[in-house]
Scaffold this motif. Sequence first.
Motif, PDB file in Angstrom:
ATOM      1  N   VAL A  22       0.875  -1.214  -0.008  1.00  0.00           N
ATOM      2  CA  VAL A  22       0.027  -0.143   0.026  1.00  0.00           C
ATOM      3  C   VAL A  22       0.755   1.204   0.015  1.00  0.00           C
ATOM      4  O   VAL A  22       0.331   2.469   0.322  1.00  0.00           O
ATOM      5  N   ASP A  23       2.278   1.252  -0.321  1.00  0.00           N
ATOM      6  CA  ASP A  23       2.984   2.452  -0.726  1.00  0.00           C
ATOM      7  C   ASP A  23       2.967   2.659  -2.134  1.00  0.00           C
ATOM      8  O   ASP A  23       2.939   1.650  -2.786  1.00  0.00           O
ATOM      9  N   LEU A  96       0.708  -4.115   3.386  1.00  0.00           N
ATOM     10  CA  LEU A  96       2.361  -3.991   3.572  1.00  0.00           C
ATOM     11  C   LEU A  96       2.710  -2.440   3.389  1.00  0.00           C
ATOM     12  O   LEU A  96       2.285  -1.919   2.453  1.00  0.00           O
ATOM     13  N   THR A  97       3.540  -2.187   4.120  1.00  0.00           N
ATOM     14  CA  THR A  97       4.190  -0.913   4.157  1.00  0.00           C
ATOM     15  C   THR A  97       5.355  -0.671   4.558  1.00  0.00           C
ATOM     16  O   THR A  97       6.004  -1.633   5.444  1.00  0.00           O
ATOM     17  N   SER A  98       6.366   0.251   3.977  1.00  0.00           N
ATOM     18  CA  SER A  98       7.816   0.558   4.380  1.00  0.00           C
ATOM     19  C   SER A  98       7.800   1.454   5.563  1.00  0.00           C
ATOM     20  O   SER A  98       8.987   1.756   5.994  1.00  0.00           O
ATOM     21  N   ALA A  99       6.636   1.911   6.028  1.00  0.00           N
ATOM     22  CA  ALA A  99       6.648   2.978   7.166  1.00  0.00           C
ATOM     23  C   ALA A  99       7.249   2.429   8.476  1.00  0.00           C
ATOM     24  O   ALA A  99       7.148   1.200   8.621  1.00  0.00           O
ATOM     25  N   LYS A 100       8.024   3.374   8.954  1.00  0.00           N
ATOM     26  CA  LYS A 100       8.989   2.893  10.018  1.00  0.00           C
ATOM     27  C   LYS A 100       7.779   2.609  11.468  1.00  0.00           C
ATOM     28  O   LYS A 100       8.126   1.634  12.132  1.00  0.00           O
ATOM     29  N   ASP A 101       6.818   3.407  11.320  1.00  0.00           N
ATOM     30  CA  ASP A 101       5.804   3.221  12.278  1.00  0.00           C
ATOM     31  C   ASP A 101       4.362   2.923  11.725  1.00  0.00           C
ATOM     32  O   ASP A 101       3.564   3.708  11.571  1.00  0.00           O
ATOM     33  N   SER A 105       0.556   5.231  10.316  1.00  0.00           N
ATOM     34  CA  SER A 105       0.712   5.447   8.935  1.00  0.00           C
ATOM     35  C   SER A 105      -0.593   5.394   8.041  1.00  0.00           C
ATOM     36  O   SER A 105      -1.533   4.932   8.720  1.00  0.00           O
ATOM     37  N   HIS A 106      -0.298   5.610   6.963  1.00  0.00           N
ATOM     38  CA  HIS A 106      -1.552   5.340   6.020  1.00  0.00           C
ATOM     39  C   HIS A 106      -2.201   3.880   6.122  1.00  0.00           C
ATOM     40  O   HIS A 106      -3.392   3.834   5.924  1.00  0.00           O
ATOM     41  N   ALA A 107      -1.133   3.004   6.408  1.00  0.00           N
ATOM     42  CA  ALA A 107      -1.678   1.719   6.379  1.00  0.00           C
ATOM     43  C   ALA A 107      -2.780   1.317   7.307  1.00  0.00           C
ATOM     44  O   ALA A 107      -3.680   0.523   7.068  1.00  0.00           O
ATOM     45  N   ALA A 108      -2.405   1.906   8.485  1.00  0.00           N
ATOM     46  CA  ALA A 108      -3.295   1.493   9.706  1.00  0.00           C
ATOM     47  C   ALA A 108      -4.574   2.505   9.486  1.00  0.00           C
ATOM     48  O   ALA A 108      -5.551   1.730   9.743  1.00  0.00           O
ATOM     49  N   VAL A 109      -4.764   3.228   8.758  1.00  0.00           N
ATOM     50  CA  VAL A 109      -6.004   4.184   8.461  1.00  0.00           C
ATOM     51  C   VAL A 109      -6.646   3.165   7.349  1.00  0.00           C
ATOM     52  O   VAL A 109      -7.942   2.944   7.435  1.00  0.00           O
ATOM     53  N   LEU A 110      -6.049   2.935   6.333  1.00  0.00           N
ATOM     54  CA  LEU A 110      -6.630   1.901   5.604  1.00  0.00           C
ATOM     55  C   LEU A 110      -7.064   0.439   6.034  1.00  0.00           C
ATOM     56  O   LEU A 110      -8.253   0.218   5.822  1.00  0.00           O
ATOM     57  N   ALA A 111      -6.393  -0.058   6.961  1.00  0.00           N
ATOM     58  CA  ALA A 111      -6.725  -1.314   7.507  1.00  0.00           C
ATOM     59  C   ALA A 111      -8.151  -1.106   8.404  1.00  0.00           C
ATOM     60  O   ALA A 111      -9.011  -1.800   8.251  1.00  0.00           O
TER      61      ALA A 111
END
Length: 117
Positions: A22-23, A96-101, A105-111
Amino acid sequence: MSVRVRRVYDDPEPADGLRVLVDRLWPRGVSKDVAHVDEWPKGLTPSAELRRWYHAGEGSYEEFAGRYEEELAAPGAAELLDGLRESARKGSVTLLTSAKDPEHSHAAVLARLVREG
């Protein structure tokens, strides 16, 4: 419905199910063979402007999340989000994201949006 967020740098696990990057950009130092990415819907990623704004530290995570949700309401992104929700109804999905946190991150919002949908 099983949706989780993991870093793309972590080794794949059998419980991952469908692995969705998702990056917007491919993560540095990870080959496509090692990443085991099944889908890469770039239309679900935050806009370049929103990413730059957030990473510059100009706003809170909550404000970022709200702006990102607005972007995901646009027709193309909304359609991709619906497809991701459908995949999650059928089986496990790992964002999957490369975000350090990843939890901020946007991945948590998306989830969260996939789970709520």
